[in-house]
Design an enzyme around this catalytic site. Structure first.
Site, PDB file in Angstrom:
ATOM      1  N   GLU A  90       0.790  -1.230   0.000  1.00  0.00           N
ATOM      2  CA  GLU A  90       0.000   0.000   0.000  1.00  0.00           C
ATOM      3  C   GLU A  90       0.823   1.283   0.000  1.00  0.00           C
ATOM      4  O   GLU A  90       0.363   2.306  -0.482  1.00  0.00           O
ATOM      5  CB  GLU A  90      -0.937   0.008   1.216  1.00  0.00           C
ATOM      6  N   SER A  94     -19.514 -30.531 -24.131  1.00  0.00           N
ATOM      7  CA  SER A  94     -20.392 -30.398 -25.294  1.00  0.00           C
ATOM      8  C   SER A  94     -21.434 -29.298 -25.169  1.00  0.00           C
ATOM      9  O   SER A  94     -22.068 -28.939 -26.163  1.00  0.00           O
ATOM     10  CB  SER A  94     -21.097 -31.730 -25.567  1.00  0.00           C
TER      11      SER A  94
END
Length: 685
Positions: free
Chosen positions: A102, A362
């Site tokens: 940070e 499929s």
């Protein structure tokens, strides 16, 4: 020379020179005034800052009530606070992790980081927008304590002034202590002790490197990276944090190499039901719809309690031993009505319906066949099922047999691999990938030949929304969950408005596709999903039976089901037409109990091409959009001619005989004829 002055007259500056020196002078004056003004603002802010003990008091935080569509309360998420940890009791790994990710220059900057600001400005300029911030830990603390999250220049200026004032009022250790005890880490946890207890079940004094890295990684986007939302994303973010710590010198390369965030285990409240998969997903979307951070929120969603109960019951009653399962259902407009992300939220909060990327098998063939239909084929068009080799790849049918000439409907219903592979090869893998993108698939898509059979990973939510678009007659069905957001005082912050319809394929293409999906359920691989009412759907099974899927719809509801193992190991006997289809059937039968039966929209009304405008032929309403192959918006008045179907199929012109109806008898006859031919016998009459 006599009479000539020994002095030379100084040359007069040019006009440009005078302007430049004037600008420099005025710039210096303005800079001085700005500095004095900033110093005065900082001094005033310092005098108005509360004392340290006052700043240690826990904020009230924000609570969020999430409701179902009928107003039923699903869950209330409130803030939690742990013990206040003095700086000396905070693990060093936690402090260094926070600095690294940070604010790498926290120890020496005065409250704002000039180098960070300059770097962010360059990055944002190159990107053409805001992609990187430059807020220091002190600035973030000032924003959390005194300001809102609104992105305005005025707020950023006040944030900077407060940060400078705080750095002069408090020591670096005090600022870090305040920050780590007050910052929000997601899941309702404020401060590292609350986060540690919520995610790991122990106080923050016991944090090690890996757990500290996970917590430090949450600050950037708590709702996105929190373990309650996505454990795997939290771990992935932690690896970035550890890499940053190594680069900054906070830990050695050996320590970074030894870190194993994959071994970290999270705890979950045991009294939370499986609806938390849905509510956690809702919480991740809140911050994109409102910036209200203080007042309590009341969120109404699209969830249908009856559908949710049906989904949970189906998962618990139809499970395959050793597997996980996921279910997601939605209306044709994309409104998610039920979601189950696993067999038990209390033991695993990983949402397999939204986050898990798995091969769809499929069920992906939907996109192969949509391209073929746009190219002019119809369900009655003839194709050939025969051995096929594409480069070094030779796709095989699951039963090892080839049926010869079949209709497109029959090939789809029986999930014949060679036909799907041939269609993708014929019309182009880029076309198939573009069709998938058009229908909302955002994950990476391979354009290698095997992609035709579903080798590219995607999520169940995205695949289900693609099928929902077919149920919606070719109109996009983007998933959504939040209907409205109000505050405890009654202010409406958000109210969802219907989106402008975006046509993905022409209505007749969607009708043709519905026809083939219906055949797959009535006489093909998806027969186990039948529920005694008109139903369209498709199975999906991946190689070695690692994943089984069934996705289908009635006019009232669309649902997708996945079953598999988290470690992607094979599951004996798992196939989309078996356990997933049965789970789908159990869910849909209960969810639609008492709902009037209506028929599928699979009848095609062919437009008279050339006699009516393109927009009318595509069923486009005013103000709607049409998507191109890659997802781009197209002008309805300039459609690609390849999108128009041929006027008549070979069957319609009489060139080929009308195909037999696709029934169990047809399949048995086809297989029997094939066996006779292989044995050298004459075809049976």
């Amino acid at each position: 020379m006599k009479g000539t002055s020994s002095r030379r007259k100084a040359p007069r500056r040019s006009l440009i020179g005078r302007i430049v020196f004037g600008l420099i002078g005025w710039g210096a004056i303005l800079a001085l005034l700005g500095t004095l003004g900033l110093a005065l603002a900082v001094a005033v802010s310092m005098a108005s800052l509360p004392g340290y003990s006052e700043m240690m008091k826990s904020p009230q935080g924000q609570s969020v009530v999430i409701r179902a569509a009928d107003g039923t309360e699903l869950v209330t998420v409130g803030p939690s606070y742990g013990a206040w940890l003095p700086y000396d009791r905070i693990p060093r790994e936690m402090i260094e992790a926070m600095k690294a990710v940070e604010d790498r220059r926290f120890d020496w900057h005065p409250g704002i980081d000039p180098f960070g600001i300059a770097r962010a400005a360059v990055v944002n300029f190159r990107a053409g927008g805001t992609v990187e911030g430059a807020s220091t830990i002190t600035q973030q603390l000032a924003r959390n304590l005194f300001l809102t999250r609104k992105q305005t220049y005025g707020r950023k200026l006040r944030e900077a002034v407060l940060a400078l004032a705080m750095e002069r009022r408090f020591t670096k250790k005090q600022i870090m202590e305040l920050y780590l005890n007050r910052v929000y880490f997601g899941g309702g946890a404020y401060g590292i002790d609350a986060a540690s207890r919520k995610f790991y079940g122990h106080p923050a004094t016991e944090l090690d490197l890996e757990k500290s890295a996970i917590i430090a990684g949450l600050v950037k986007a708590p709702s996105r990276y929190a373990p309650t939302a996505d454990p795997e994303r939290a771990r992935s973010r932690a690896r970035v944090v550890i890499g940053t710590m190594r680069e900054s010198g906070a830990i050695s390369p050996a320590e970074a190499a030894a870190a194993d965030v994959g071994a970290v285990r999270f705890v979950v409240d045991r009294d939370q039901g499986d609806v938390r998969y849905f509510t956690d997903w809702v919480l991740t979307q809140l911050e994109t719809l409102t910036d209200e951070a203080d007042e309590a929120l009341d969120v109404t969603t699209s969830l249908n309690p009856r559908h949710q109960a049906a989904a949970e019951a189906a998962v618990h009653s139809q499970m395959v031993a050793g597997t996980q399962a996921a279910v997601v259902s939605m209306r044709a407009d994309g409104a998610v009505t039920a979601m189950v992300g696993g067999r038990d939220y209390a033991t695993s909060m990983y949402n397999r319906a939204v986050v898990a990327r798995r091969q769809p098998g499929s069920s992906w063939k939907l996109f192969d066949y949509l391209v073929a239909l746009e190219e002019g084929m119809t369900p009655d068009s003839r194709v050939v099922d025969e051995p096929l080799t594409i480069g070094n790849w030779s796709p095989r049918n699951s039963n090892g047999r080839y049926l010869g000439s079949v209709t497109l409907r029959q090939a789809f219903a029986l999930s014949i691999n060679t036909v799907a592979a041939r269609l993708a090869q014929q019309y182009g893998y880029d076309r198939v990938a573009g069709m998938a993108r058009r229908f909302g698939i955002t994950t990476p898509i391979s354009t290698q030949p095997a992609m035709a059979l579903g080798s590219s990973e995607t999520t169940l939510l995205e695949m289900t929304s693609a099928y929902a678009a077919i149920a919606a007659r070719g109109v996009e069905a983007r998933p959504w969950a939040i209907q409205s957001i109000t505050t405890s005082s009654g202010r409406t912050l958000y109210n969802r408005e219907p989106e402008t319809p975006r046509v993905l394929v022409a209505p007749f293409v969607a009708a043709y596709m519905t026809d083939m999906l219906r055949a797959a359920v009535e006489a093909g691989t998806g027969r186990a999903a039948q529920i005694g009412r008109p139903l369209a759907g498709k199975t999906g099974t991946t190689s070695s039976n690692k994943d089984g899927l069934f996705i289908g719809f009635t006019p009232e509801l669309v649902a997708g089901v996945w079953i598999g193992r988290d470690d992607a190991k094979a599951v004996r006997g798992l196939a989309g037409g078996q356990a997933p289809a049965r789970l789908f059937s159990a869910f849909m039968a209960k969810a639609l109990s008492g709902v009037a039966i209506s028929d599928l929209e699979d009848q095609v009304e062919q437009p008279e091409y050339g006699s009516e405008p393109d927009a009318e032929a595509y069923g486009i309403v005013p103000g709607s959009e049409l998507f191109g192959e890659g997802g781009e918006t197209l002008d309805p008045g300039a459609l690609d001619p390849s999108l128009a179907p041929v006027a008549e199929s070979p069957v319609q012109t009489g060139a080929l005989p009308e195909p037999e109806p696709l029934t169990d008898r047809w399949l048995e006859d086809a297989v029997r004829q094939e066996r006779r031919q292989q044995a050298g016998q004459a075809p049976a009459p």
